[in-house]
Scaffold this active site. Structure first.
Site, PDB file in Angstrom:
ATOM      1  N   ARG A 224       0.856  -1.182   0.000  1.00 24.48           N
ATOM      2  CA  ARG A 224       0.000   0.000   0.000  1.00 24.48           C
ATOM      3  C   ARG A 224       0.892   1.233   0.000  1.00 24.48           C
ATOM      4  O   ARG A 224       1.959   1.253   0.623  1.00 24.48           O
ATOM      5  CB  ARG A 224      -0.939   0.017   1.220  1.00 24.48           C
ATOM      6  CG  ARG A 224      -2.063  -1.017   1.158  1.00 24.48           C
ATOM      7  CD  ARG A 224      -3.059  -0.699   0.045  1.00 24.48           C
ATOM      8  NE  ARG A 224      -4.201  -1.596   0.019  1.00 24.48           N
ATOM      9  CZ  ARG A 224      -4.294  -2.668  -0.744  1.00 24.48           C
ATOM     10  NH1 ARG A 224      -3.284  -2.998  -1.549  1.00 24.48           N
ATOM     11  NH2 ARG A 224      -5.377  -3.418  -0.719  1.00 24.48           N
ATOM     12  N   GLU A 253      -2.918   7.653  -3.164  1.00 20.02           N
ATOM     13  CA  GLU A 253      -4.068   6.862  -3.611  1.00 20.02           C
ATOM     14  C   GLU A 253      -5.207   6.906  -2.598  1.00 20.02           C
ATOM     15  O   GLU A 253      -4.983   6.914  -1.390  1.00 20.02           O
ATOM     16  CB  GLU A 253      -3.668   5.393  -3.794  1.00 20.02           C
ATOM     17  CG  GLU A 253      -2.952   5.101  -5.077  1.00 20.02           C
ATOM     18  CD  GLU A 253      -2.688   3.611  -5.204  1.00 20.02           C
ATOM     19  OE1 GLU A 253      -3.516   2.917  -5.806  1.00 20.02           O
ATOM     20  OE2 GLU A 253      -1.645   3.156  -4.696  1.00 20.02           O
ATOM     21  N   HIS A 280      -0.989   0.410  -9.641  1.00 22.60           N
ATOM     22  CA  HIS A 280      -1.633  -0.539  -8.725  1.00 22.60           C
ATOM     23  C   HIS A 280      -2.176  -1.756  -9.482  1.00 22.60           C
ATOM     24  O   HIS A 280      -3.342  -2.124  -9.374  1.00 22.60           O
ATOM     25  CB  HIS A 280      -2.769   0.147  -7.955  1.00 22.60           C
ATOM     26  CG  HIS A 280      -3.070  -0.531  -6.652  1.00 22.60           C
ATOM     27  ND1 HIS A 280      -3.165   0.149  -5.454  1.00 22.60           N
ATOM     28  CD2 HIS A 280      -3.300  -1.829  -6.339  1.00 22.60           C
ATOM     29  CE1 HIS A 280      -3.447  -0.694  -4.485  1.00 22.60           C
ATOM     30  NE2 HIS A 280      -3.521  -1.906  -5.006  1.00 22.60           N
TER      31      HIS A 280
END
Length: 307
Positions: A224, A253, A280
């Site tokens: 992440r 994000e 991603h």
């Protein structure tokens, strides 16, 4: 049992569940407020990342027995509160672990061998052999932080590359390549993150982390974005504490992984020849899409059969 699908998934998941008598309703075109009005009619919920499943949502879901995340990360679900309400939460990290591992490998090989840079140069008429002389992965020490599904899969791939593998996982006791975080920071040529986003892992890679490294290193992040503090990463690149960065995820994000707005930090990463950037997609293969559906259907059916 009635199940509501907030996000799209591979058709296999609905097909499998329908064949076992489940009633599956699609709601990926409905807003959060619209779903809140009907969620009390459902026993199960399938989601990827459209919005947070918070206390308000869980309180409205009076009949809910499970929340299934079609992917690996579960930071958009208040798991602790769901547990208090006896709602089972699970993901399908087994479904995309191979995809993530292969993507991480592809990114670091690309960076070490100047593949993207030299490809672009050839397309613009340049032929620079010496400038694009690369480094071999063989002989490097690779530190893997997080040794769950994707971390262990990455290690399995790497075993064929004549590298030294070190792995650190705070929540595992016995696992292959076990090392301390300090040992990883002292010895790694490459550090790869395979961790969930929690309060504990947010900005794990910050100035202090980078300063503790005993030698310059490459970093890979397919976890992440907020596991790395971007400004610290950029400073590390500028100071040559970090030799290069492979980033599939970005600090800016949102939960739904939408396109991120360009800012000065992102502009620097885009313009740098020391970065490989992807949107991603590490776990986003055709095969993983099918396998995630397959794993979720197994888990849902097993859960119902045991209850």
């Amino acid at each position: 049992m009635k199940i509501i699908f907030i996000d799209t998934t591979h058709p296999k998941l609905i097909e499998d569940l329908n064949s076992r008598g489940f009633i599956c309703d699609q709601a990926h075109d409905k807003s959060r407020s619209e779903i809140l009005k009907i969620i009390n009619n459902y026993d199960g919920l399938i989601i990827r990342s459209r919005f947070k499943i918070d206390k308000i949502f869980i309180n409205a879901a009076k009949k809910l027995k499970f929340i299934a995340r079609a992917g690996s990360g579960t930071e958009n679900i208040d798991i602790k509160y769901a547990d208090k309400k006896n709602i089972k939460c699970f993901n399908a990290a087994e479904g995309n672990r191979q995809a993530v591992a292969e993507h991480a490998l592809a990114m670091i090989l690309n960076l070490l061998n100047n593949i993207s840079v030299s490809d672009l140069e050839i397309r613009t008429g340049l032929w620079n052999r010496e400038k694009n002389r690369g480094f071999e992965l063989s002989g490097k020490t690779i530190g893997i932080i997080g040794f769950g599904n994707t971390g262990s899969s990455f290690a399995k791939i790497l075993e064929n590359f004549n590298v030294k593998i070190m792995a650190y996982d705070k929540y595992k006791k016995n696992y292959k390549f076990k090392s301390s975080l300090g040992e990883i920071l002292a010895n790694s040529d490459i550090i790869s993150l395979h961790i969930p986003l929690t309060d504990e892992t947010k900005y794990l890679v910050n100035k202090d982390f980078i300063d503790k490294a005993k030698k310059p290193f490459y970093i890979i992040n397919t976890s992440r974005g907020q596991c790395i503090e971007t400004k610290a990463l950029i400073n590390g690149l500028k100071n040559k504490q970090i030799l290069g960065a492979c980033l599939d995820v970005f600090e800016q994000e949102k939960n739904s992984f939408e396109k991120i707005a360009e800012n000065e930090d992102l502009k620097y990463l885009i313009e740098s020849n020391k970065t490989i950037l992807t949107p991603h997609i590490a776990g986003w293969t055709f095969e993983s899409n099918y396998k995630i559906a397959e794993k979720l259907s197994e888990k849902i059916i097993n859960l119902v059969e045991k209850s």
